[in-house]
Design a protein around this motif. Structure first.
Motif, PDB file in Angstrom:
ATOM      1  N   PRO A 123       0.806  -1.227   0.000  1.00 37.74           N
ATOM      2  CA  PRO A 123       0.000   0.000   0.000  1.00 37.74           C
ATOM      3  C   PRO A 123       0.841   1.281   0.000  1.00 37.74           C
ATOM      4  O   PRO A 123       0.393   2.315  -0.478  1.00 37.74           O
ATOM      5  CB  PRO A 123      -0.819  -0.112   1.292  1.00 37.74           C
ATOM      6  CG  PRO A 123      -0.859  -1.571   1.589  1.00 37.74           C
ATOM      7  CD  PRO A 123       0.448  -2.120   1.094  1.00 37.74           C
ATOM      8  N   ARG A 124       2.063   1.195   0.507  1.00 38.38           N
ATOM      9  CA  ARG A 124       2.923   2.384   0.579  1.00 38.38           C
ATOM     10  C   ARG A 124       3.783   2.573  -0.674  1.00 38.38           C
ATOM     11  O   ARG A 124       4.362   3.634  -0.864  1.00 38.38           O
ATOM     12  CB  ARG A 124       3.821   2.310   1.810  1.00 38.38           C
ATOM     13  CG  ARG A 124       3.068   2.342   3.114  1.00 38.38           C
ATOM     14  CD  ARG A 124       3.989   2.334   4.331  1.00 38.38           C
ATOM     15  NE  ARG A 124       4.930   1.217   4.370  1.00 38.38           N
ATOM     16  CZ  ARG A 124       4.650  -0.010   4.836  1.00 38.38           C
ATOM     17  NH1 ARG A 124       3.449  -0.279   5.287  1.00 38.38           N
ATOM     18  NH2 ARG A 124       5.560  -0.952   4.850  1.00 38.38           N
ATOM     19  N   PHE A 125       3.895   1.534  -1.512  1.00 42.56           N
ATOM     20  CA  PHE A 125       4.751   1.637  -2.694  1.00 42.56           C
ATOM     21  C   PHE A 125       4.081   2.467  -3.776  1.00 42.56           C
ATOM     22  O   PHE A 125       2.912   2.292  -4.082  1.00 42.56           O
ATOM     23  CB  PHE A 125       5.085   0.253  -3.259  1.00 42.56           C
ATOM     24  CG  PHE A 125       5.819   0.342  -4.566  1.00 42.56           C
ATOM     25  CD1 PHE A 125       7.164   0.679  -4.595  1.00 42.56           C
ATOM     26  CD2 PHE A 125       5.157   0.161  -5.771  1.00 42.56           C
ATOM     27  CE1 PHE A 125       7.839   0.808  -5.802  1.00 42.56           C
ATOM     28  CE2 PHE A 125       5.816   0.286  -6.984  1.00 42.56           C
ATOM     29  CZ  PHE A 125       7.162   0.612  -6.989  1.00 42.56           C
ATOM     30  N   GLU A 126       4.869   3.358  -4.360  1.00 47.72           N
ATOM     31  CA  GLU A 126       4.424   4.121  -5.523  1.00 47.72           C
ATOM     32  C   GLU A 126       5.550   4.109  -6.541  1.00 47.72           C
ATOM     33  O   GLU A 126       6.692   4.371  -6.199  1.00 47.72           O
ATOM     34  CB  GLU A 126       4.093   5.560  -5.130  1.00 47.72           C
ATOM     35  CG  GLU A 126       2.874   5.670  -4.250  1.00 47.72           C
ATOM     36  CD  GLU A 126       2.486   7.118  -4.000  1.00 47.72           C
ATOM     37  OE1 GLU A 126       2.787   7.962  -4.860  1.00 47.72           O
ATOM     38  OE2 GLU A 126       1.899   7.365  -2.949  1.00 47.72           O
ATOM     39  N   GLY A 127       5.217   3.801  -7.772  1.00 45.49           N
ATOM     40  CA  GLY A 127       6.228   3.820  -8.813  1.00 45.49           C
ATOM     41  C   GLY A 127       5.938   2.814  -9.902  1.00 45.49           C
ATOM     42  O   GLY A 127       4.926   2.118  -9.889  1.00 45.49           O
ATOM     43  N   ASP A 128       6.887   2.740 -10.845  1.00 48.87           N
ATOM     44  CA  ASP A 128       6.749   1.835 -11.977  1.00 48.87           C
ATOM     45  C   ASP A 128       7.440   0.506 -11.673  1.00 48.87           C
ATOM     46  O   ASP A 128       7.899   0.272 -10.564  1.00 48.87           O
ATOM     47  CB  ASP A 128       7.319   2.486 -13.232  1.00 48.87           C
ATOM     48  CG  ASP A 128       8.800   2.838 -13.103  1.00 48.87           C
ATOM     49  OD1 ASP A 128       9.431   2.496 -12.073  1.00 48.87           O
ATOM     50  OD2 ASP A 128       9.332   3.458 -14.042  1.00 48.87           O
ATOM     51  N   GLU A 129       7.536  -0.350 -12.684  1.00 48.01           N
ATOM     52  CA  GLU A 129       8.122  -1.672 -12.475  1.00 48.01           C
ATOM     53  C   GLU A 129       9.599  -1.602 -12.109  1.00 48.01           C
ATOM     54  O   GLU A 129      10.072  -2.343 -11.246  1.00 48.01           O
ATOM     55  CB  GLU A 129       7.929  -2.549 -13.720  1.00 48.01           C
ATOM     56  CG  GLU A 129       8.371  -3.975 -13.499  1.00 48.01           C
ATOM     57  CD  GLU A 129       8.008  -4.904 -14.644  1.00 48.01           C
ATOM     58  OE1 GLU A 129       8.130  -6.122 -14.464  1.00 48.01           O
ATOM     59  OE2 GLU A 129       7.601  -4.414 -15.724  1.00 48.01           O
ATOM     60  N   ALA A 130      10.347  -0.707 -12.725  1.00 44.00           N
ATOM     61  CA  ALA A 130      11.764  -0.557 -12.376  1.00 44.00           C
ATOM     62  C   ALA A 130      11.909  -0.107 -10.925  1.00 44.00           C
ATOM     63  O   ALA A 130      12.770  -0.603 -10.196  1.00 44.00           O
ATOM     64  CB  ALA A 130      12.444   0.441 -13.313  1.00 44.00           C
ATOM     65  N   GLY A 131      11.061   0.808 -10.504  1.00 45.59           N
ATOM     66  CA  GLY A 131      11.078   1.247  -9.112  1.00 45.59           C
ATOM     67  C   GLY A 131      10.698   0.125  -8.167  1.00 45.59           C
ATOM     68  O   GLY A 131      11.242   0.012  -7.061  1.00 45.59           O
ATOM     69  N   PHE A 132       9.766  -0.725  -8.590  1.00 50.06           N
ATOM     70  CA  PHE A 132       9.346  -1.864  -7.772  1.00 50.06           C
ATOM     71  C   PHE A 132      10.499  -2.836  -7.585  1.00 50.06           C
ATOM     72  O   PHE A 132      10.765  -3.293  -6.474  1.00 50.06           O
ATOM     73  CB  PHE A 132       8.143  -2.567  -8.419  1.00 50.06           C
ATOM     74  CG  PHE A 132       7.606  -3.707  -7.609  1.00 50.06           C
ATOM     75  CD1 PHE A 132       6.858  -3.475  -6.461  1.00 50.06           C
ATOM     76  CD2 PHE A 132       7.844  -5.022  -7.998  1.00 50.06           C
ATOM     77  CE1 PHE A 132       6.357  -4.526  -5.715  1.00 50.06           C
ATOM     78  CE2 PHE A 132       7.350  -6.074  -7.258  1.00 50.06           C
ATOM     79  CZ  PHE A 132       6.600  -5.836  -6.111  1.00 50.06           C
TER      80      PHE A 132
END
Length: 192
Positions: free
Chosen positions: A60-69
């Motif tokens: 729930p706290r993650f924000e970003g794209d696949e590379a960021g993930f």
């Protein structure tokens, strides 16, 4: 990599969909476990499980794209590894060399050859200084950018590039000065 479906898989995982958790896990678990194993984690599979528990609870706290993930997941893996090392430094323990790993399979010859190749790779990586080993493994197994590795390790991008350059030079010397075990159907060459 999930590519175009990443955003929808992430949204489904945040909504609690089991298939989405499985998809995210399947996409990165092998690479995370490999990173932890090559970094000398005593129980890499268990530690990888802890990493993904942290990942799924933090979705729930993650924000970003696949590379960021990917970068975020490997940041969690790196921190869990450091936590394990601190914990083990305080208590007596078995090293990964003391733990016999079985490799069950239908083809004993293939299992033995794979074990020899993995053992050689582990030995070569173990001879690198820990910072160099971490950089190479995060870049190769994690498929992370230099900037992402720098953030994970708390170093500058220039420092990470220098560590990578030294590691590759050391590995190149090692590969050219010793016989390399045959890879399954492929030939190992020097630097790309």
């Amino acid at each position: 990599m999930l590519g175009e479906v990443f955003a929808s898989v992430l949204a489904a995982a945040r909504a609690g969909s089991p298939w989405a958790f499985e998809r995210l896990y399947a996409d990165l678990a092998g690479q995370v476990t490999g990173y932890l194993r090559m970094q000398g984690a005593v129980e890499p599979d268990d530690l990888a499980s802890e990493v993904f528990i942290g990942v799924f609870s933090g979705l729930p706290r993650f924000e970003g794209d696949e590379a960021g993930f990917r970068s975020w997941v490997f940041t969690i893996a790196h921190r869990r590894l450091l936590d394990e090392r601190r914990r083990l430094a305080k208590t007596p323990h078995l090293t990964s060399d003391d733990v016999l790993e079985s490799m069950p399979g239908d083809d004993v010859e293939s299992d033995v050859l794979a074990g020899l190749e993995e053992g050689w790779v582990r030995q070569v990586c173990a001879e690198l200084p820990s910072d160099q080993r971490a950089v190479v493994l995060l870049r190769v197994l994690g498929d992370l950018s230099t900037e992402q590795v720098a953030e994970i390790m708390g170093k500058s991008t220039g420092a990470v590039k220098q560590l990578q350059r030294r590691a590759i030079t050391s590995l190149r010397v090692r590969l050219t000065s010793q016989s390399v075990p045959p890879a399954s159907g492929s030939e190992i060459t020097g630097a790309r």
